[in-house]
Design an enzyme around this catalytic site. Sequence first.
Site, PDB file in Angstrom:
ATOM      1  N   ARG A 181       0.831  -1.208   0.000  1.00  0.00           N
ATOM      2  CA  ARG A 181       0.000   0.000   0.000  1.00  0.00           C
ATOM      3  C   ARG A 181       0.863   1.253   0.000  1.00  0.00           C
ATOM      4  O   ARG A 181       0.508   2.252  -0.629  1.00  0.00           O
ATOM      5  CB  ARG A 181      -0.932   0.006   1.211  1.00  0.00           C
ATOM      6  CG  ARG A 181      -2.039  -1.055   1.118  1.00  0.00           C
ATOM      7  CD  ARG A 181      -2.991  -0.948   2.299  1.00  0.00           C
ATOM      8  NE  ARG A 181      -3.713   0.285   2.293  1.00  0.00           N
ATOM      9  CZ  ARG A 181      -4.188   0.904   3.384  1.00  0.00           C
ATOM     10  NH1 ARG A 181      -3.962   0.383   4.585  1.00  0.00           N
ATOM     11  NH2 ARG A 181      -4.849   2.043   3.296  1.00  0.00           N
ATOM     12  N   CYS A 240      -0.404   6.446   9.019  1.00  0.00           N
ATOM     13  CA  CYS A 240      -0.763   5.163   8.394  1.00  0.00           C
ATOM     14  C   CYS A 240      -1.891   5.455   7.421  1.00  0.00           C
ATOM     15  O   CYS A 240      -1.844   6.471   6.724  1.00  0.00           O
ATOM     16  CB  CYS A 240      -1.160   4.140   9.455  1.00  0.00           C
ATOM     17  SG  CYS A 240      -2.485   4.695  10.562  1.00  0.00           S
TER      18      CYS A 240
END
Length: 281
Positions: A181, A240
Site C-alpha cells: 500500500r 498510516c
Amino acid sequence: MSFTTLLSCDELAEHLNDQNWRVFDCRHQLSDVAYGEKSYAEGHLPGAFFLHLDRDLSGPMNGRNGRHPLPDAVLLANKLGASGVSRETQVVVYDDGDGMIAGRLWWLLRWFGHDRVALLDGGIRQWVKAGRPLTTDLPEPAATVFAVDMNLRDWVVRTEDVLANLDRNELCLVDARDPDRFRGENETLDPVGGHIPGARNRFFRDNLDAEGCFRLPAELRREFLGLLAGVEPAQAVMQCGSGVTACHNLLAMEIAGLQGAKLYAGSWSEWCADPARPVAC
C-alpha cells in the site's frame, strides 16, 4: 507499580481482580464493523469492557478528515469514567489483531495525560494460549469521573503541518502501512494509492515476533534509529491509513526508549481526500 507500555498475561492475571484496574477489549475488523462486539459477546477476558473503534475511539467523518478522526475528548472521557476509569486507574487494552486497534486506545489515553495504560502483549490470543479463561459475563461498572485537562498533550500534527513540511523538511514522516500500500499497490481502503512525498515506511507488524508479541526493546531501538537516520525522535511523525496502526509504531518507539514522536491523525485517508495534494509511489 504502574504499567505504561506492555504487560504480560501472567502480570495481568495477578491483578485481574484489583479494584483499581480496568481492562478494555478493542477487537475490530475494518471489513466487518460488527465483528468486535460479536466476538466480545462470545467471550472476553474477565472484567473487560468493550470499546468500538468507530463509535468510541473515533469521531465523525466529514469526507475531509480521514476514516478515523480523533474522538471528542470529553465524550471518550465520559465513557471511560462510566466504566470506572479515574486518573488513578491502571488501564489495560487488548485486541486480537497484534495490538493494531488496542494501540489506538493506548495512545489516546496518553494523549489525555493518563500514563497508567498498557497493552496486553500478544492480546487475547496469548491469553487463550496460556490456558487463561474467557467469560461472557458483562462487568458491572462502578462509575466515576475521568477528568480530562483540555490542554491535551501537543502530540498531534495537522495536514497543514505535513503540507508545509514538503518544503521545510523538518519532520520525518513514518508510514505504518504494509509495503504494498505504501508503494500504491493493492489499495483497497482508500480511493487513491501511494504515499505522502518524503515519507518512510515502517510496517507496524515488523514490531512483532512470530508469536505476535513485541520484539525486544534493543531490537526496536536499533531499527527505528536506522529508519530515522539521525533525525531526533521528537521530529518524527507517525502515520498510516487512518491514524490507527500508526499508534502501534508510537508504542514500539516508547518501548524502545525513543520518546517524543507525534501522530498525523488524519494520515493517508485525509491527505488523499484532496486531489491537489501531491502523491508519491
